[in-house]
Design a protein around this motif. Structure first.
Motif, PDB file in Angstrom:
ATOM      1  N   MET A   1      44.670  32.007  63.127  1.00  0.00           N
ATOM      2  CA  MET A   1      44.142  32.401  61.823  1.00  0.00           C
ATOM      3  C   MET A   1      43.914  33.914  61.795  1.00  0.00           C
ATOM      4  N   LYS A   2      44.437  34.579  60.755  1.00  0.00           N
ATOM      5  CA  LYS A   2      44.240  36.025  60.604  1.00  0.00           C
ATOM      6  C   LYS A   2      43.153  36.278  59.558  1.00  0.00           C
ATOM      7  N   LEU A   3      42.331  37.274  59.829  1.00  0.00           N
ATOM      8  CA  LEU A   3      41.169  37.558  58.989  1.00  0.00           C
ATOM      9  C   LEU A   3      41.342  38.871  58.237  1.00  0.00           C
ATOM     10  N   ILE A   4      40.977  38.824  56.952  1.00  0.00           N
ATOM     11  CA  ILE A   4      41.012  40.012  56.085  1.00  0.00           C
ATOM     12  C   ILE A   4      39.598  40.299  55.616  1.00  0.00           C
ATOM     13  N   ALA A   5      39.163  41.540  55.742  1.00  0.00           N
ATOM     14  CA  ALA A   5      37.876  41.971  55.189  1.00  0.00           C
ATOM     15  C   ALA A   5      38.143  42.830  53.962  1.00  0.00           C
ATOM     16  N   ALA A   6      37.745  42.339  52.790  1.00  0.00           N
ATOM     17  CA  ALA A   6      37.850  43.136  51.563  1.00  0.00           C
ATOM     18  C   ALA A   6      36.590  43.976  51.427  1.00  0.00           C
ATOM     19  N   LEU A   7      36.765  45.260  51.142  1.00  0.00           N
ATOM     20  CA  LEU A   7      35.665  46.222  51.083  1.00  0.00           C
ATOM     21  C   LEU A   7      35.536  46.777  49.674  1.00  0.00           C
ATOM     22  N   LEU A   8      34.333  46.697  49.105  1.00  0.00           N
ATOM     23  CA  LEU A   8      34.067  47.247  47.770  1.00  0.00           C
ATOM     24  C   LEU A   8      32.743  47.989  47.783  1.00  0.00           C
ATOM     25  N   THR A   9      32.624  48.996  46.922  1.00  0.00           N
ATOM     26  CA  THR A   9      31.333  49.603  46.638  1.00  0.00           C
ATOM     27  C   THR A   9      31.192  49.695  45.125  1.00  0.00           C
ATOM     28  N   VAL A  10      30.024  49.299  44.599  1.00  0.00           N
ATOM     29  CA  VAL A  10      29.875  49.160  43.150  1.00  0.00           C
ATOM     30  C   VAL A  10      28.571  49.777  42.687  1.00  0.00           C
ATOM     31  N   TYR A  11      28.594  50.157  41.399  1.00  0.00           N
ATOM     32  CA  TYR A  11      27.379  50.708  40.796  1.00  0.00           C
ATOM     33  C   TYR A  11      27.436  50.525  39.282  1.00  0.00           C
ATOM     34  N   ASN A  12      26.571  49.658  38.776  1.00  0.00           N
ATOM     35  CA  ASN A  12      26.342  49.509  37.328  1.00  0.00           C
ATOM     36  C   ASN A  12      27.605  49.244  36.515  1.00  0.00           C
ATOM     37  N   ARG A  13      28.494  48.414  37.068  1.00  0.00           N
ATOM     38  CA  ARG A  13      29.646  47.967  36.281  1.00  0.00           C
ATOM     39  C   ARG A  13      29.752  46.454  36.459  1.00  0.00           C
ATOM     40  N   LYS A  14      28.681  45.765  36.097  1.00  0.00           N
ATOM     41  CA  LYS A  14      28.558  44.336  36.383  1.00  0.00           C
ATOM     42  C   LYS A  14      29.758  43.544  35.900  1.00  0.00           C
ATOM     43  N   ASP A  15      30.123  43.713  34.640  1.00  0.00           N
ATOM     44  CA  ASP A  15      31.211  42.903  34.090  1.00  0.00           C
ATOM     45  C   ASP A  15      32.531  43.173  34.816  1.00  0.00           C
ATOM     46  N   LYS A  16      32.812  44.451  35.085  1.00  0.00           N
ATOM     47  CA  LYS A  16      34.036  44.787  35.797  1.00  0.00           C
ATOM     48  C   LYS A  16      34.002  44.260  37.228  1.00  0.00           C
ATOM     49  N   THR A  17      32.846  44.375  37.867  1.00  0.00           N
ATOM     50  CA  THR A  17      32.720  43.881  39.240  1.00  0.00           C
ATOM     51  C   THR A  17      32.989  42.387  39.300  1.00  0.00           C
ATOM     52  N   LEU A  18      32.420  41.629  38.371  1.00  0.00           N
ATOM     53  CA  LEU A  18      32.619  40.180  38.362  1.00  0.00           C
ATOM     54  C   LEU A  18      34.083  39.831  38.089  1.00  0.00           C
ATOM     55  N   LYS A  19      34.710  40.546  37.163  1.00  0.00           N
ATOM     56  CA  LYS A  19      36.118  40.286  36.872  1.00  0.00           C
ATOM     57  C   LYS A  19      36.985  40.613  38.087  1.00  0.00           C
ATOM     58  N   CYS A  20      36.688  41.723  38.730  1.00  0.00           N
ATOM     59  CA  CYS A  20      37.439  42.130  39.912  1.00  0.00           C
ATOM     60  C   CYS A  20      37.340  41.060  41.006  1.00  0.00           C
ATOM     61  N   LEU A  21      36.129  40.584  41.268  1.00  0.00           N
ATOM     62  CA  LEU A  21      35.936  39.566  42.305  1.00  0.00           C
ATOM     63  C   LEU A  21      36.593  38.243  41.921  1.00  0.00           C
ATOM     64  N   GLU A  22      36.505  37.884  40.646  1.00  0.00           N
ATOM     65  CA  GLU A  22      37.142  36.648  40.196  1.00  0.00           C
ATOM     66  C   GLU A  22      38.638  36.681  40.470  1.00  0.00           C
ATOM     67  N   GLN A  23      39.271  37.808  40.172  1.00  0.00           N
ATOM     68  CA  GLN A  23      40.713  37.903  40.383  1.00  0.00           C
ATOM     69  C   GLN A  23      41.052  37.953  41.872  1.00  0.00           C
ATOM     70  N   LEU A  24      40.160  38.537  42.653  1.00  0.00           N
ATOM     71  CA  LEU A  24      40.383  38.542  44.103  1.00  0.00           C
ATOM     72  C   LEU A  24      40.327  37.135  44.660  1.00  0.00           C
ATOM     73  N   PHE A  25      39.299  36.368  44.302  1.00  0.00           N
ATOM     74  CA  PHE A  25      39.144  35.026  44.842  1.00  0.00           C
ATOM     75  C   PHE A  25      40.155  34.038  44.251  1.00  0.00           C
ATOM     76  N   ASN A  26      40.751  34.383  43.109  1.00  0.00           N
ATOM     77  CA  ASN A  26      41.786  33.540  42.520  1.00  0.00           C
ATOM     78  C   ASN A  26      43.173  33.847  43.068  1.00  0.00           C
ATOM     79  N   ASN A  27      43.262  34.815  43.987  1.00  0.00           N
ATOM     80  CA  ASN A  27      44.564  35.183  44.522  1.00  0.00           C
ATOM     81  C   ASN A  27      45.173  34.061  45.350  1.00  0.00           C
ATOM     82  N   ASN A  28      46.498  34.061  45.361  1.00  0.00           N
ATOM     83  CA  ASN A  28      47.224  33.094  46.182  1.00  0.00           C
ATOM     84  C   ASN A  28      47.148  33.537  47.640  1.00  0.00           C
ATOM     85  N   MET A  29      46.218  32.969  48.383  1.00  0.00           N
ATOM     86  CA  MET A  29      46.040  33.359  49.775  1.00  0.00           C
ATOM     87  C   MET A  29      47.072  32.658  50.643  1.00  0.00           C
TER      88      MET A  29
END
Length: 274
Positions: A1-29
């Protein structure tokens, strides 16, 4: 099993952050890969951390001081990942960047073609104009337009970047001497000096809109006191001290000194630049 660490830093962009994470977790892994997310919330006051915790409890949230900005925040996220596990890949991701469903798979395929020994930088387009490149890998003078092949880059934008373990083992993390900007450019050049190249993805792998306006310090209409304040802000994009360090390290003293002078001339006499 290979492991990927996704790295983000965020500040006061709640809606964009949630959309970004949603699309990341919806990716075809791809089969055989697992993804962990390390997110630095740098003092958000809009409920970003709480919203992420409620919607994506699997995310590792790291609380920042409010003074990290992009580069130091990404460095802190990277530190958190390294302290937790040994990863095969580190994926930089900006929260205003919205990746397509096959982005992670495409990045890994590109990395495989490069024998997992090069940085892969994602080419991004505008949501309003899918043919317009907005961020991503660069030549010395311009953004690279994807053409179905792996194109070598001179500089990398940090919006979506896949760093394999061998590069991290030899180059390390983003240099926290830079607060906000420049750290991504610097990382690609540091890697190059260590013998590791950077490449563009073969196609657009997501969207991110351009910041169309120049920093406040570039405009004559801004009072000179405010121009200097903006220039020396971490968000000024060419803070003289950090830009000098970056250029002196990567291009030599003469270029660094020349631009140190020209930046200040532009602040004093912005009308000379068009």
């Amino acid at each position: 099993m290979k492991l990927i660490a996704a790295l983000l830093t965020v500040y006061n962009r709640k809606d964009k952050t949630l959309k970004c994470l949603e699309q990341l977790f919806n990716n075809n892994m791809p089969q055989g890969y697992l993804l962990d997310v390390y997110l630095v919330d740098d003092g958000s006051t809009d409920g970003t951390a709480e919203a992420v915790k409620n919607n994506f409890p699997q995310v590792n949230i790291i609380t920042g001081s409010g003074n990290l900005f992009w580069n130091r925040g990404m460095h802190r996220a990277w530190e958190g990942a390294v302290a937790a596990k040994t990863y095969d890949f580190y994926l930089w991701l900006n929260d205003d960047t919205f990746i397509f469903n096959d982005t992670v798979e495409h990045l890994l395929k590109c990395s495989e073609e490069l024998n997992y020994k090069s940085i892969v930088c994602g080419a991004l387009c505008s949501e309003n104009d899918p043919s317009k490149v907005t961020y991503g890998p660069r030549t010395k003078n311009t953004l690279i337009v994807p053409n179905g092949t792996l194109q070598e880059a001179f500089l990398i934008n940090g919006n979506v970047v896949l760093v394999p373990k061998v590069v991290y083992d030899n180059v390390g993390m983003l240099d926290p001497i830079f607060p906000h900007a420049i750290g991504d450019f610097d990382y690609g050049l540091r890697a190059k000096r260590k013998g590791f190249k950077s490449y563009s993805t073969k196609k657009f792998i997501g969207t991110c809109e351009n910041n169309v306006s120049l920093p406040k310090w570039c405009y004559a209409k801004t009072p000179i006191r405010e121009r200097f304040k903006a220039l020396y802000s971490p968000l000024g994009n060419a803070h003289p001290r950090y830009f000098f360090i970056y250029e002196n390290r990567n291009f030599g003293f003469l270029q660094a000194f020349k631009h140190y002078i020209s930046i200040h001339l532009r602040v004093i006499l912005p009308q000379l630049w068009k």
